[in-house]
Design a protein around this motif. Structure first.
Motif, mmCIF file in Angstrom:
data_model
loop_
_atom_site.group_PDB
_atom_site.id
_atom_site.type_symbol
_atom_site.label_atom_id
_atom_site.label_comp_id
_atom_site.label_asym_id
_atom_site.label_seq_id
_atom_site.Cartn_x
_atom_site.Cartn_y
_atom_site.Cartn_z
ATOM 1 N N PRO A 139 0.749 -1.243 0.177
ATOM 2 C CA PRO A 139 0.156 -0.030 0.016
ATOM 3 C C PRO A 139 0.791 1.159 -0.104
ATOM 4 C CG PRO A 139 0.098 -0.893 2.298
ATOM 5 C CD PRO A 139 0.864 -1.898 1.344
ATOM 6 N N GLN A 140 2.181 1.097 0.042
ATOM 7 C CA GLN A 140 3.056 2.178 0.023
ATOM 8 C C GLN A 140 4.140 2.125 -1.014
ATOM 9 O OE1 GLN A 140 4.690 3.474 3.753
ATOM 10 N NE2 GLN A 140 2.891 2.806 4.922
ATOM 11 N N ARG A 141 4.523 3.216 -1.681
ATOM 12 C CA ARG A 141 5.619 3.045 -2.694
ATOM 13 C C ARG A 141 6.907 3.268 -2.084
ATOM 14 N NH1 ARG A 141 5.745 2.384 -8.100
ATOM 15 N NH2 ARG A 141 3.423 2.485 -8.166
ATOM 16 N N LYS A 142 7.646 2.459 -1.812
ATOM 17 C CA LYS A 142 9.003 2.451 -0.981
ATOM 18 C C LYS A 142 9.765 1.311 -0.844
ATOM 19 C CE LYS A 142 7.742 4.604 2.909
ATOM 20 N NZ LYS A 142 7.575 5.181 4.123
ATOM 21 N N LYS A 143 11.065 1.380 -0.361
ATOM 22 C CA LYS A 143 11.939 0.277 -0.156
ATOM 23 C C LYS A 143 11.795 0.023 1.178
ATOM 24 C CE LYS A 143 15.259 -0.124 -3.879
ATOM 25 N NZ LYS A 143 16.506 -0.618 -4.180
ATOM 26 N N LEU A 144 11.442 -1.308 1.638
ATOM 27 C CA LEU A 144 11.137 -1.548 2.875
ATOM 28 C C LEU A 144 11.919 -3.018 3.180
ATOM 29 C CD1 LEU A 144 7.391 -0.609 3.345
ATOM 30 C CD2 LEU A 144 9.289 0.679 4.386
ATOM 31 N N THR A 145 11.920 -3.457 4.364
ATOM 32 C CA THR A 145 12.367 -4.915 4.646
ATOM 33 C C THR A 145 11.234 -5.750 4.934
ATOM 34 O OG1 THR A 145 14.534 -4.025 5.818
ATOM 35 C CG2 THR A 145 13.696 -6.101 6.453
ATOM 36 N N LEU A 146 11.064 -6.857 4.190
ATOM 37 C CA LEU A 146 10.299 -7.676 4.282
ATOM 38 C C LEU A 146 10.462 -8.897 5.308
ATOM 39 C CD1 LEU A 146 7.621 -9.058 2.769
ATOM 40 C CD2 LEU A 146 9.061 -10.409 1.755
ATOM 41 N N GLU A 147 9.442 -9.030 6.302
ATOM 42 C CA GLU A 147 9.740 -9.823 7.427
ATOM 43 C C GLU A 147 8.531 -10.968 7.691
ATOM 44 O OE1 GLU A 147 12.189 -6.769 10.409
ATOM 45 O OE2 GLU A 147 10.419 -7.518 10.935
ATOM 46 N N VAL A 148 8.962 -11.920 7.979
ATOM 47 C CA VAL A 148 8.148 -13.144 8.312
ATOM 48 C C VAL A 148 8.589 -13.363 9.912
ATOM 49 C CG1 VAL A 148 7.037 -15.500 7.898
ATOM 50 C CG2 VAL A 148 7.823 -14.093 6.163
ATOM 51 N N THR A 149 7.321 -13.511 10.810
ATOM 52 C CA THR A 149 7.720 -13.495 12.197
ATOM 53 C C THR A 149 7.661 -14.973 12.563
ATOM 54 O OG1 THR A 149 5.502 -13.271 12.830
ATOM 55 C CG2 THR A 149 6.836 -11.273 12.807
ATOM 56 N N ALA A 150 8.044 -15.422 13.659
ATOM 57 C CA ALA A 150 8.266 -16.770 14.199
ATOM 58 C C ALA A 150 7.067 -16.916 14.907
ATOM 59 C CB ALA A 150 9.590 -17.020 14.882
ATOM 60 N N GLY A 151 6.673 -18.260 14.942
ATOM 61 C CA GLY A 151 5.612 -18.667 15.791
ATOM 62 C C GLY A 151 4.055 -17.914 15.485
ATOM 63 N N HIS A 152 4.042 -16.724 15.438
ATOM 64 C CA HIS A 152 2.782 -16.107 15.247
ATOM 65 C C HIS A 152 2.400 -16.052 13.680
ATOM 66 C CE1 HIS A 152 2.548 -15.252 19.620
ATOM 67 N NE2 HIS A 152 3.648 -15.080 19.525
ATOM 68 N N ARG A 153 3.432 -16.194 13.029
ATOM 69 C CA ARG A 153 3.016 -16.069 11.548
ATOM 70 C C ARG A 153 2.455 -14.770 11.048
ATOM 71 N NH1 ARG A 153 1.442 -21.718 11.994
ATOM 72 N NH2 ARG A 153 3.098 -23.340 11.274
ATOM 73 N N TYR A 154 3.353 -13.791 10.802
ATOM 74 C CA TYR A 154 2.807 -12.533 10.412
ATOM 75 C C TYR A 154 3.898 -12.007 9.382
ATOM 76 C CZ TYR A 154 -0.644 -11.497 13.933
ATOM 77 O OH TYR A 154 -1.677 -11.778 14.646
ATOM 78 N N LEU A 155 3.387 -11.390 8.222
ATOM 79 C CA LEU A 155 4.149 -10.784 7.288
ATOM 80 C C LEU A 155 4.079 -9.357 7.329
ATOM 81 C CD1 LEU A 155 5.400 -11.436 4.572
ATOM 82 C CD2 LEU A 155 3.167 -10.952 3.376
ATOM 83 N N ARG A 156 5.156 -8.642 7.470
ATOM 84 C CA ARG A 156 5.255 -7.215 7.556
ATOM 85 C C ARG A 156 6.506 -6.396 7.062
ATOM 86 N NH1 ARG A 156 7.054 -8.312 14.222
ATOM 87 N NH2 ARG A 156 9.228 -8.884 13.692
ATOM 88 N N ALA A 157 6.227 -5.199 7.118
ATOM 89 C CA ALA A 157 7.138 -4.602 6.227
ATOM 90 C C ALA A 157 7.721 -3.433 7.101
ATOM 91 C CB ALA A 157 6.628 -3.783 4.922
ATOM 92 N N ARG A 158 9.003 -3.365 7.433
ATOM 93 C CA ARG A 158 9.664 -2.592 8.333
ATOM 94 C C ARG A 158 10.447 -1.334 7.775
ATOM 95 N NH1 ARG A 158 10.593 -3.432 13.753
ATOM 96 N NH2 ARG A 158 10.097 -5.607 13.589
ATOM 97 N N ASN A 159 10.319 -0.272 8.224
ATOM 98 C CA ASN A 159 10.970 0.795 7.657
ATOM 99 C C ASN A 159 12.600 0.769 7.844
ATOM 100 O OD1 ASN A 159 12.353 3.575 7.569
ATOM 101 N ND2 ASN A 159 10.192 4.337 7.103
ATOM 102 N N GLN A 160 13.392 0.839 6.987
ATOM 103 C CA GLN A 160 14.999 0.442 7.222
ATOM 104 C C GLN A 160 15.625 1.246 7.720
ATOM 105 O OE1 GLN A 160 15.675 -2.446 3.308
ATOM 106 N NE2 GLN A 160 15.950 -0.306 2.974
ATOM 107 N N ALA A 161 14.856 2.866 7.837
ATOM 108 C CA ALA A 161 15.794 3.797 8.459
ATOM 109 C C ALA A 161 15.316 4.047 10.017
ATOM 110 C CB ALA A 161 15.379 5.103 7.757
#
Length: 452
Positions: A107-129
């Motif tokens: 939903p945003q146009r930018k470069k982010l870090t793609l993460e998959v969490t352990a256990g709870h199974r979430y897909l999230r995007a983290r701001n690299q700065a």
């Protein structure tokens, strides 16, 4: 730091449980007295890192800037226990896998870090700065996950489309609920250069392993209700190869929705229109019918009548995709028939709509006038056809010799003159023959008299 309980080795239980929740082997080793000082230091350090990370993260969905205050509080705190738990998990769950420098377009146009969490199974995007979580979605909320080649790019790359429940553009969320946004991010074709495990170890660098294949594998291992779908030439492949990469097959067709240009992908689970907002995915259970309109020599339009999964027939909505190249008509039509999607191109309502394209809309008088014109044209055509049939019958029954002399016409005078000429010629010929015979007989009689 104070702890509520101490294990048999003199270690604080809460610290161990929190620090090594995803590493059972380490938690087991921590009970050994010989390793107690080391694990105590590691546990405290890990807990401090998790605490700093949690203090800088955001909820799953950031609150809108123009929404009412009550709605903002609902999104932040969660409208139910499940949503509130999701927000906590997103902030606190440790990372199992991450890839840096991923280009997101939704939903945003930018470069982010793609993460998959352990256990709870979430897909999230983290701001690299800032290290803040920008957005995310629970794996059990993902209804469709697609991996598609990006059209018209010189360098081969793939778009991952993550479509949560109620984010397909067809089925709206229940009243009062908020659905997570669809996510679209791009991965270049090639090895994963910035993929790491939760412990920081680089992964995805095995021989022949690509970033696309690695992410697809991680998603399939963690999603609960779906798996990643890719294009299949047995489903559909464009009649025109990829222009920017010679030799590569194209699995899309270019189309317009209004003035917005995009691509249609015909997949094993449904039809996707991408990659513009809003992204539309027509799963087979939402498609009522498919029809063709404005079929011209070079292009045609594809119309999809869709019904929301939680709606009724009154909620049906038609989506028109125009200017599709005629070369792809055969492949699209075969796909529609193979999946049993009802073709309503010749439906009564569709015929009326196509026939009356230039007439004023929504006026009973114009509809009645059109009907009258059609009926009058039919009667005129019928009368003309009967007249032509009557003329054909008259021509077949016509016999020139049966008409009387007084009824002769100018058109037959030439034939009569010609017949009269032949009769006179025959009469003249017969008279000449008789005179010749008489002359011959007379001359012979005279010769006989002289001899006597």
């Amino acid at each position: 730091m104070a702890f509520a309980a101490i294990n048999s080795a003199g270690m604080p239980i809460a610290v161990i449980e929190e620090a090594f929740v995803t590493e059972p082997s380490l938690k087991k080793e921590s009970t050994m007295r010989s390793h107690a000082p080391l694990f105590e230091d590691l546990a405290r350090y890990t807990s401090s890192l998790q605490a700093r990370t949690a203090s800088t993260t955001l909820p799953i969905v950031p609150p809108p800037t123009d929404g009412p205050a009550a709605k903002k509080r609902k999104i932040q705190n969660g409208s139910s226990g499940e949503t509130a738990q999701a927000s906590v998990n997103l902030k606190d769950a440790p990372t199992q896998f991450y890839v840096q420098d991923i280009s997101f377009s939704m939903p945003q146009r930018k470069k982010l870090t793609l993460e998959v969490t352990a256990g709870h199974r979430y897909l999230r995007a983290r701001n690299q700065a800032t290290k803040e979580v920008e957005f995310g979605v629970s794996m059990d909320q993902i209804r469709h996950a697609l991996c598609l080649p990006v059209p018209e790019k010189t360098q081969k790359q793939f778009n991952f489309c993550i479509i949560p429940e109620f984010a397909d553009g067809i089925t709206p969320p229940p009243e009062g609920a908020t659905a997570p946004d669809a996510m679209v991010f791009t991965v270049l074709d090639g090895p994963a250069k910035a993929a790491f495990s939760g412990s920081g170890q680089q992964i995805g660098n095995n021989l022949g392993e690509t970033a696309e294949g690695l992410i697809r594998k991680i998603l399939n291992e963690n999603m609960l209700n779906s798996s990643v779908v890719r294009p299949d030439e047995r489903e559909f492949v464009s009649a025109m190869p990829e222009a920017h990469r010679k030799g590569d097959k194209a699995y899309h067709v270019k189309a317009f929705r209004g003035s917005k240009e995009g691509y249609l992908f015909l997949l094993s689970t449904g039809i996707l229109f991408a990659f513009k907002k809003p992204l539309l995915f027509f799963s087979f259970d939402t498609v009522e019918s498919v029809s063709y309109t404005s079929v011209l020599q070079r292009t045609f339009n594809l119309n999809i009548l869709a019904r929301p999964r939680n709606g009724s027939e009154e909620d049906n909505e038609e989506f028109e995709f125009s200017m599709i190249d005629q070369d792809n008509f055969g492949g699209i039509d075969e796909y529609i028939k193979r999946h049993g999607l009802q073709d309503s191109s010749l439906a009564e309502a569709r015929r009326a709509k196509v026939y009356n394209v230039n007439a004023p809309k929504n006026t009973d008088e114009s509809a009645a006038a059109e009907t009258t014109v059609v009926e009058e044209e039919s009667e005129l055509q019928k009368a003309q056809r009967e007249l032509e049939d009557q003329e054909d019958e008259d021509e077949e029954d016509y016999n020139p010799g049966s008409e009387g002399e007084s009824e002769g016409s100018g058109s037959s005078s030439d034939d009569d003159s010609e017949d009269e000429f032949h009769e006179n010629a025959e009469n003249v010929s017969d008279g000449d023959d008789e005179d010749l015979i008489k002359e011959e007989l007379g001359s012979e009689a005279e010769d006989a008299g002289d001899d006597e």
